[in-house]
Structures are given as C-alpha cells and as structure tokens.
Enzyme design. Structure first.
Site, PDB file in Angstrom:
ATOM      1  N   GLU A  17      -6.683 -12.285  32.428  1.00 18.21           N
ATOM      2  CA  GLU A  17      -5.330 -12.215  32.799  1.00 18.21           C
ATOM      3  C   GLU A  17      -5.436 -12.128  34.790  1.00 18.21           C
ATOM      4  O   GLU A  17      -4.196 -12.822  34.953  1.00 18.21           O
ATOM      5  CB  GLU A  17      -4.178 -11.470  31.812  1.00 18.21           C
ATOM      6  CG  GLU A  17      -2.952 -11.473  32.513  1.00 18.21           C
ATOM      7  CD  GLU A  17      -2.123 -10.587  31.419  1.00 18.21           C
ATOM      8  OE1 GLU A  17      -0.998  -9.767  31.875  1.00 18.21           O
ATOM      9  OE2 GLU A  17      -2.324 -10.181  30.054  1.00 18.21           O
ATOM     10  N   ASP A  18      -6.156 -11.286  34.691  1.00 16.48           N
ATOM     11  CA  ASP A  18      -5.611 -11.034  36.257  1.00 16.48           C
ATOM     12  C   ASP A  18      -6.838 -11.806  37.436  1.00 16.48           C
ATOM     13  O   ASP A  18      -6.404 -11.872  38.314  1.00 16.48           O
ATOM     14  CB  ASP A  18      -6.179  -9.644  36.620  1.00 16.48           C
ATOM     15  CG  ASP A  18      -4.712  -8.739  36.265  1.00 16.48           C
ATOM     16  OD1 ASP A  18      -4.001  -9.249  35.683  1.00 16.48           O
ATOM     17  OD2 ASP A  18      -5.012  -7.492  36.673  1.00 16.48           O
TER      18      ASP A  18
END
Length: 788
Positions: free
Chosen positions: A144-145
C-alpha cells in the site's frame, strides 16, 4: 497503514564495493536473488521521491545491514521461545525488505515508520503466532505504501505471506468512490479474506491496536474518526473472535479518545478507591488460596481489574454512579488440573459457595462451562457478598479455558496445528459466523455487507434448542431468526414456534435462557413476506429475500402490488397515484411495474414508502383551487372554516372519511349545512358529478392542532379471538397516550376469527402509523387498518 511523513535520508554507513559483494554472497540464495530483482530499482526511485540520497548499492547495503540488525534478532529470539524450528530467514528477509521499503518515511509522531510494523509483529509474537504471520506483519504496509507488487511478495516470501498481506491491504480502484464506499469495500475484503485465513484479521487487529496506542500523534479529526471506527468495528470484531484482552484495550483506548473527560473521571474515581479495593481483593485472594489448598485444588488466584469502558457502559445502562458498580471487586480462579479441568472448576465453585463465609447472589450466576457460548467461551461467573457488605465477582476457569478466553482464536496455536484443523470444533464455532457472513458476498453491495457485519456486533441473547444446544443471536431476534440459524430449510418450513413449551407469535422477541422449538410443515410452503417486517438477523432476511428472488418476476410484481395496496389501505389511502409513489421511491425505481417488483423482493420497503408519502402530504402546499378566483379558506383543528374577509363560516368534518390534521383536504359546499371538509381522496369526493364538483372549495389546515383538539379515526382490527384480546388492545392504545371514543365487536366467524371496530382520538397523522404498528404486534392480531 498509518499516515506517514517523508523525511530526507540520513546517509547510512557505506560499505566498500568488495565488502558489499562479499556480504551479498553471505546471504541465503532467495535473499540474494531479491537484492538483484527489478523491484529494488523501484525502491530506489521511491526513496529518491522521498528526498533520500539513494542508489541501488545504498539500498542493497541497507537491506544487508537490516538483515543482520539487532532489531530483527530480538524478534527472532522471541519467536524461538515457542517455535524453535521456525524459518528465521523468512523473518530476517521480511524485516530487511520492509526496512528499505519504508526508508525515508516517518509516522506523525516523528518515529521511523519501520517501528510500526515491528510493533505489530511484537503484538503477534505475544499471541505466539506462526512465522508467516510475523513476516506478514512486518510487510503489511509495503504494498500500500511503497507500491510493491503483490506478485513480488509471493515470489520471495511465499503464497501464504502474500495472501495475508493482500488481505490487510486497502482496496485499490475506489478512487472515484466516496470515503464511506471505499471503507465499506475494504471491510468486505478484510472479512472475506479472514474467513479463509483468520490470521488476516489477527494482523489487522494488531495493526489497529498499535495505531490506537499512538493515536495521540494524529490530528484531532482523525483521532475521532479512527476511535469511532475502532468502537464500531474492530473492538466488536475482537470480541466475536473471543479475544477479550485485545477487545478490552481497544475499547479503553477508543473511549479515552472520544470521551477524555469521562475517561479521566472514572480513572480518578478508581484510583481514589484503589488502595482500599486492593486491600480487600488481596484479603479475598489469600482466603481463597488457603481454602483451595486445604481442599487439594491446585489453582492460581488473581485480582481482575475491570476496564474503564465496561464500567462506563454499566453505569450508563443502569443509570448509577461509579460507587454503585458492584463488580469493581473481581477475582479469577484458574485451576490447573489438565486431567480433570471441568471437575476441578466445579470443585472450586463449591469452595466459593460452600466453604467461605460469603453469600452468593444467585441472580448473578452464569455457568458457561455447562452451556458454553456459541463462540465456545467457557467459564463460571458468580458474585458473592463479602462480610464487609461489598459485592465481589468471581470467575472460575481452567488454564486452557483462560487462554482461549483471553486470546480467542489465536489461542488455538497453542493447542492445535495452526488454523487448518477443521476437526477443532471450538475453533470452527468461533469463525462460523464469519463463514455464514461471506456466503452472502455475491448477493449484497459493500454497504449491505457492512450492515450485516454491524448486526453481528450487536448485544447478544443466548437461547437453547430443545436438545440443549446454545444458539447465539442478536438482541431482538425472533423465532424466525432462530429457525434460519438452525438451517434455511427449517426457516422455509416454519409454521409456528414454542418458547418454554408455550406457543408464541413468530415476531416474539427471544430472551436469554429460553428454550425454543420450531414447528415445521412437512411440505415446502416457503416463507412469508411479512417476516421481512420483523426478522432481526441479516442471514434470515437474506434467506427470505433469496427465496422470493427465485420466483418468477410476474409473481413478485403481483405480490408487491398486493403488499403496497394493503399498506395504503391501513391508512385509508385509497386513491393514491402509483406514479407519485415511483417519484418518492427514488432513482432506482423507473416504473410502476419496477416499484411493485422491488417491493415484492424486499429491495424496497412498502411501509417506509407509505410513511414517506404521509410525510410529503403533511408538508405539501395546499392543492390548486378549482376556481382561481376563489380565496383559500383555512380549517382549524376543530373543523371550523375561516374565509379571509368573511370570517368564520358554518362547517364540519366529514364523517365518511374523518380527515385528520395534516392530511390533504378539500371543502364541499352543502345546501343549508355550510361546508363539509373531506379528505381529497375520499370516495364521496371522487364520485361527485361534474356539476357537483363546481361546489368544491380549496381549504387547508391552519397553523396546527391545539392540545385539546382531537380527530376521531375509526380502525378495523382483524384477529383470532381469545381471552384477554380486548384488554391487550386497550392497553396498547392507552400506553400510546391515545383515547378510545368508541369500541364494538364486528363480525365473528366459526373458526374464531373476529373483527373489532375501535375509534380512537388523534391529534395528528403522526400518531397513526406508530399506533397501527404496535397493534399489529399484539399476539393473534391478523391485520389493522383505518376504515374509510
């Protein structure tokens, strides 16, 4: 994932090229292969965008340093304590990759972002989870990051780890959706993934727990949102999975964020009494230890502190101050007798009730060993009154019961081979509700799915089958909900129910401890659409809706029309335009036929639609006058008509339709008796000839009905006659604060069916709908509607 800040990279210890090459060659093959994978170039670009002075060699060097760092060795040391044969290279590789993926990121507290996945991993180590779970905890934010493809996680960390990471990663592709829709989609994905592998939800709960522990560093608005979400979703989720310890901490942290003043007030109150309370608890513990030892029962006795949120809930529920919450004093007896754990628990109970100078409070006694909760929670709860006059709660359980109560499904790792043992009945009971929930995933929207999830988190009632099995249902559930919890076919064939050997209506709300027996038909008769009005559980509602969706469209259209006309008839609305109802129903209804169909399959609630119509009528402007030159007359609540420039004129409310304040009305000029006020949909008005219609005049209600102004409304009640029926009907009407002006018995059939005619006095239409709803819930009442 937590909000992150981007910071410039501080130059790390740089290795010479020869040292770098040598250290790469010392890595296991899979880690060395990862260092030369194209994903490393992506991480270099990612770090450069964050302002770091990064190159491929510096990223590889950072990976090697992290692989051998003291931080990862500390994690491995903890893991080795309970799993000495684990794949420790997987943990080193996961930590090193997470460290370089998050390089340059900081949490809003200012700490390096990598601290967060480390803390999540430590929470899972405390739960003694497996190696794949620890690795996934370390990697849970890299997709996600940092934009790492899930395929890379699968290639270098295995399919299990990739599946776990994917399960806790927010959904992509929701950029065009609202925040609520995106969140609902993420919840749905999480629950579906957790039903297949519960480790997903354990990682997510650990992630949320650490975020709540550090929530003070986030902006106030986000603190409120995250804390509400924690109380509404994550704490109840931990509770349903039997994880009492995590649930309690999540609740206290969320409560402290949402209501800091109330939290501190209770905390101070507890602290003020702590010394005296601890002194009494220690005395109780010493007495119990002595007596248990004398009886030959090996057990650990400890004090048990109540968490602040549960104390606040009890204060709110009972409406009492802190000093009136009796079970602030609490101890727990954990017996240690693996060969006779159940017997030892009852022996300890005998000591508490029979050997001590204490008085048991029998209404506060619960035996969840003899009758475990559906989640398999087992313990004995009793409350005793001490010689000082104080109440003290005592819990009794075995060591194994305690582990399962504290850590829920996570405790199964200590007694079973992971979560793959399908023969483990206790584990299956804990996640059965999850599997039932996802069975509807293809028939519900994201928001409907989340509504179903929230329903699972409501207060519970525990009832018994005739064979003694406990069934756990949301508070307010009915015998129909119970039937569908047993099996869909039992629900479809249900024709009646007995509770404690007494016949009850199918909309009866079940209470704790009742024994429920479902009466079924031998033939497949199918559910009733009326059940959709009162069933509580999403599972029952969806089974019923699925049944009707499978019928032919034409059948559903016919049934929907009948349901709508029946509901309109209840309120005496006989001349309503279906096209008007299509407009009120909203954009999903495109035609009258579509309106009937959606009501037939319960995509649209006919009661809510009619309520919407009534509300529109009360707020609607007066109808256009038949003659534009004729002035508008105003009708008082008592039926008197005032015409501007003329004053009061002779008038009365029509007895044929009995208009009530707020309904659309029209005046009819009679010969010699002034003006009669009718409802606009009155049959008398609808049947006027063309010449008679010239005698209509526009009227509207005045400013409001006064406190002593009442309107007679005749109701027709069809019911099965029985002793006490009149009494029950009059009690419901009286409890609503409504007066009965006339009552008589109508037709009575040989089979016991009867008609009761009741005229009630109302002040406005707003009173009619709730009254009809309550009358319909009286046992043996078949139907209630307004006479016209």
């Amino acid at each position: 994932m937590d909000d992150v800040a981007i910071t410039a990279h501080s130059p790390e210890l740089t290795l010479t090229s020869s040292t770098h090459t040598r250290m790469m060659s010392d890595l296991p093959p899979l880690s060395a292969e990862l260092l030369n994978h194209p994903v490393m170039f992506s991480l270099v670009e990612q770090q450069q965008r964050r302002g770091c002075q990064a190159s491929l060699e510096s990223v590889q060097t950072a990976f090697i340093n992290a692989y051998h760092s003291p931080s990862v060795e500390a994690l491995i040391s903890r893991h080795r304590e309970y799993l000495p044969s684990a794949d420790f290279d997987l943990i080193r590789r996961s930590y090193a990759f997470a460290a370089v993926a998050h390089e340059g990121q900081r949490r809003q507290s200012g700490q390096p972002y990598i601290d967060h996945p480390i803390e999540v991993a430590i929470i899972l180590l405390d739960l003694r989870l497996d190696t794949e779970s620890i690795a996934a905890a370390l990697l849970h934010d890299v997709v996600e990051d940092s934009g790492v493809p899930i395929s890379v996680i699968e290639q270098f960390f295995g399919q299990q780890v990739a599946s776990l990471v994917d399960g806790v990663t927010k959904l992509s592709g929701y950029e065009s959706k609202s925040k609520e829709e995106a969140q609902a989609g993420t919840y749905r994905k999480l629950i579906i993934a957790s039903a297949d592998d519960p480790r997903v939800v354990l990682i997510k709960l650990a992630d949320r727990l650490h975020n709540m522990r550090t929530i003070h560093a986030t902006p106030p608005q986000k603190q409120q949102r995250v804390a509400r979400e924690t109380l509404e979703i994550y704490a109840p989720l931990a509770h349903r999975l039997g994880m009492w310890q995590m649930k309690s901490e999540l609740e206290d942290l969320a409560f402290k964020t949402l209501h800091p003043d109330r939290y501190q007030e209770i905390a101070r109150g507890l602290a003020m009494r702590k010394e005296a309370r601890d002194r009494i608890v220690q005395k109780v513990i010493a007495q119990l230890k002595e007596m248990l030892a004398r009886e030959g029962i090996k057990a650990e006795v400890t004090g048990r502190s109540k968490h602040i949120y549960s104390i606040w809930r009890k204060m709110e529920r009972k409406g009492v101050p802190l000093e009136r919450i009796y079970d602030q004093l609490a101890v727990r007896i954990i017996v240690d007798d693996p060969n006779n754990e159940v017997g030892a628990c009852y022996q300890a109970l005998g000591v508490v009730h029979g050997k001590m100078n204490w008085t048991p409070v029998m209404q506060e006694f619960d035996d969840y060993i003899a009758a475990p909760k559906e989640s398999s929670y087992r313990s004995i709860h009793t409350t005793v009154i001490l010689p000082e006059g104080l109440h003290c709660e005592v819990q009794i359980r075995s060591t194994k019961m305690h582990e399962e109560a504290e850590h829920g499904i996570a405790a199964h790792w200590r007694y079973k081979e992971g979560f793959n043992s399908r023969s483990d009945r206790d584990y299956e009971n804990k996640i059965r509700w999850l599997r039932e929930l996802i069975s509807w995933r293809n028939e519900t929207t994201d928001r409907e799915f989340v509504d179903m999830l929230r329903a699972e988190f409501e207060e519970r009632v525990f009832v018994f089958t005739p064979k003694g099995k406990i069934i756990d249902l949301p508070e307010g559930s009915t015998p129909v909900d119970f039937a569908y919890r047993i099996h869909s076919e039992v629900g479809h064939r249900c024709i009646g129910a007995k509770v404690n050997d007494r016949m009850v209506p199918l909309d009866y709300q079940l209470r704790n401890g009742e024994i429920v027996e479902i009466l079924t038909s031998k033939n497949q008769r199918g559910p009733s659409r009326d059940w959709l009005r009162f069933v509580k559980t999403p599972s029952a509602r969806n089974h019923i809706k699925r049944y009707f969706r499978r019928l032919e469209r034409e059948e559903n259209i016919i049934a929907g029309r009948e349901m709508l006309e029946k509901e309109l008839k209840r309120f005496g609305l006989m001349q309503v335009s279906f096209e008007k109802l299509v407009e009120l129903a909203g954009p999903t209804v495109r035609s009258v036929e579509d309106l009937f169909y959606q009501i037939g399959v319960d995509d649209l609630n006919e009661r809510a639609l009619v309520q919407k119509l009534l509300g529109a009528q009360e707020t609607a402007p007066p109808p256009s006058p038949p003659a534009p030159t004729q002035p508008m007359a105003r009708v008082s609540a008592s039926g008197e008509i005032y015409l501007e420039g003329t004053g009061k004129i002779a008038s009365r409310l029509a007895r044929c339709c009995n208009p009530v304040f707020g309904e659309p009305i029209v005046g009819f000029t009679t010969r010699g008796r002034g003006v009669t006020v009718h409802r606009t949909d009155c049959r008398t008005i609808q049947n006027l000839s063309a010449s008679e219609r010239n005698r209509l005049m526009p009227v509207c209600w005045g400013n409001g009905s006064g406190p002593n102004q009442w309107f007679p409304v005749p109701l027709r009640i069809e019911a099965w006659d029985r002793v006490g029926l009149w009494r029950d009907i009059s009690n419901v009407i009286a409890d609503a604060g409504i007066n009965i002006t006339d009552i008589n018995q109508g037709k009575r059939w040989a089979n016991g069916r009867t008609v009761l005619n009741v005229t009630v006095s109302l002040q406005s239409m707003a009173q009619l709908s709730p009254l009809i709803e309550k009358l319909n819930r009286i046992p043996d009442v078949i139907d209630v509607y307004r006479k016209t």
